[in-house]
Design an enzyme around this catalytic site. Sequence first.
Site, short mmCIF file in Angstrom:
data_model
loop_
_atom_site.label_atom_id
_atom_site.label_comp_id
_atom_site.label_asym_id
_atom_site.label_seq_id
_atom_site.Cartn_x
_atom_site.Cartn_y
_atom_site.Cartn_z
N SER A 194 0.80 -1.23 0.00
CA SER A 194 0.00 0.00 0.00
C SER A 194 0.84 1.29 0.00
O SER A 194 0.47 2.23 -0.70
CB SER A 194 -0.98 -0.01 1.17
OG SER A 194 -1.93 -1.02 0.97
N THR A 228 -6.32 -3.78 7.76
CA THR A 228 -6.10 -5.13 7.24
C THR A 228 -6.20 -6.15 8.37
O THR A 228 -6.61 -5.83 9.49
CB THR A 228 -4.78 -5.20 6.43
OG1 THR A 228 -4.72 -6.47 5.78
CG2 THR A 228 -3.54 -5.00 7.29
N LYS A 273 -10.45 -6.18 10.17
CA LYS A 273 -11.46 -5.67 9.23
C LYS A 273 -12.90 -5.77 9.74
O LYS A 273 -13.74 -4.97 9.37
CB LYS A 273 -11.35 -6.41 7.89
CG LYS A 273 -10.12 -6.07 7.10
CD LYS A 273 -10.12 -6.73 5.74
CE LYS A 273 -8.79 -6.60 5.07
NZ LYS A 273 -8.78 -7.05 3.69
N ASP A 296 -11.96 -3.37 -0.86
CA ASP A 296 -11.53 -4.68 -1.38
C ASP A 296 -12.54 -5.13 -2.44
O ASP A 296 -12.17 -5.60 -3.52
CB ASP A 296 -11.50 -5.74 -0.27
CG ASP A 296 -10.34 -5.55 0.68
OD1 ASP A 296 -9.29 -5.03 0.24
OD2 ASP A 296 -10.48 -5.91 1.86
N GLY A 307 -14.27 -15.74 4.76
CA GLY A 307 -14.51 -14.30 4.76
C GLY A 307 -14.43 -13.70 3.36
O GLY A 307 -15.31 -12.91 2.97
N ALA A 308 -13.42 -14.07 2.59
CA ALA A 308 -13.24 -13.49 1.26
C ALA A 308 -14.38 -13.91 0.33
O ALA A 308 -14.97 -13.09 -0.38
CB ALA A 308 -11.90 -13.92 0.69
N LEU A 344 -8.39 -14.79 -6.51
CA LEU A 344 -8.08 -13.65 -5.63
C LEU A 344 -6.61 -13.67 -5.21
O LEU A 344 -6.06 -12.67 -4.79
CB LEU A 344 -8.97 -13.65 -4.38
CG LEU A 344 -10.49 -13.56 -4.59
CD1 LEU A 344 -11.19 -13.28 -3.26
CD2 LEU A 344 -10.88 -12.50 -5.60
N TYR A 402 -2.65 -13.57 -5.68
CA TYR A 402 -1.74 -13.01 -6.68
C TYR A 402 -0.29 -13.48 -6.47
O TYR A 402 0.60 -13.10 -7.22
CB TYR A 402 -1.81 -11.47 -6.70
CG TYR A 402 -1.57 -10.83 -5.37
CD1 TYR A 402 -2.63 -10.52 -4.53
CD2 TYR A 402 -0.28 -10.54 -4.95
CE1 TYR A 402 -2.41 -9.92 -3.30
CE2 TYR A 402 -0.05 -9.93 -3.73
CZ TYR A 402 -1.12 -9.64 -2.90
OH TYR A 402 -0.90 -9.05 -1.68
N GLY A 451 -5.11 -11.98 -8.70
CA GLY A 451 -5.77 -10.93 -7.92
C GLY A 451 -5.01 -9.62 -7.74
O GLY A 451 -5.42 -8.79 -6.94
#
Length: 289
Positions: A22, A66, A70, A106, A133-134, A226, A228, A249
């Site tokens: 970030s 994060t 969250k 997200d 969760g995702a 999702l 990467y 992702g």
Amino acid sequence: MKIDGKSKLCGLIGKPVEHTMSPLIHNTLSEILGKNMVYVPFLVEEDLKSAVEGAYALNIRGLNITVPYKEKVVDLLKEIDPLAGQIGAVNTLCKTEGGYVGYNTDMTGLYRAFCSEGIKIQGEKVIILGAGGAARSVACLCSHYKAAQIFILNRNVEKAKLVAEEINALQEEPLVFPMALEEFDQLPKEKMLCIQATSVGLAPCEERVVIENQSFYERIHTGYDLIYRPANTRFMQLVKAQGGRAFHGLKMLLYQGIEAYEIWNECRVEESLCNTIYEKMKGEMGIEE
Ligand code: ATR
């Protein structure tokens, strides 16, 4: 980067925060756009409430949140965006009079990544692998953007059922259909969008995938993982082997940052600049394609 008395501060709260990309996203955006904003990661060991209240008192404009905070941060907000409220998880806070407003970039970021790749949700039948969760967040996103049907396939089918019940309770007709992984042959016999939202295949266990059987992949026109890391997961390889398009992702990560930046700075980041940032992220990760 010049820091002075007018510099706006944004940051990331989480545990751990060491490997975050970030700062690269936000500080590069500010540099290129000439905005006087600095972005810093903050390791918060446990006292989230003090951290958020302290950030507010310090006039910190925006925060990303994060793992593992969250969901927990939801109770500390003045207001929550409706999609984030349905998801029950927030990754972006923006300071307003009297407290922070929470968003889930997200998911809006994933949606923007889809748009940038020409992937449609509205009116589509969508397969989601996973019910954690995702996956649950992705199911909320797909219902928000009016998917025609959503099939949630999970190892633990009871968890898939809970997600389905929760979303279906808000619909006039059943929208989400829970299934066990091995029941994939009961899916409609047509090509669909499939979103891989489990942790299976994440480095260093790169050779793993939740469904091996190639006849599953014949049903996929577009596969979105999702994950990467690695940038070419086994799931993506199996989708491509059956003629589908496959994505990792990293663009979701890009656009969750872009959307947060836009909220904090009340601006719109041009697509060409998003691409510049994306190239930097790929460079950081050693991705070549
Ligand atoms: P996240 O917040 O990243 O979604 P999570 O809530 O722990 O993480 O969810 C992880 C998901 O990956 C779940 O769908 C989990 O399946 P179960 O609900 O059956 O546990 C899935 N998952 C993890 N390891 C798996 C494995 N070896 N095989 C199949 N699915 C797996």
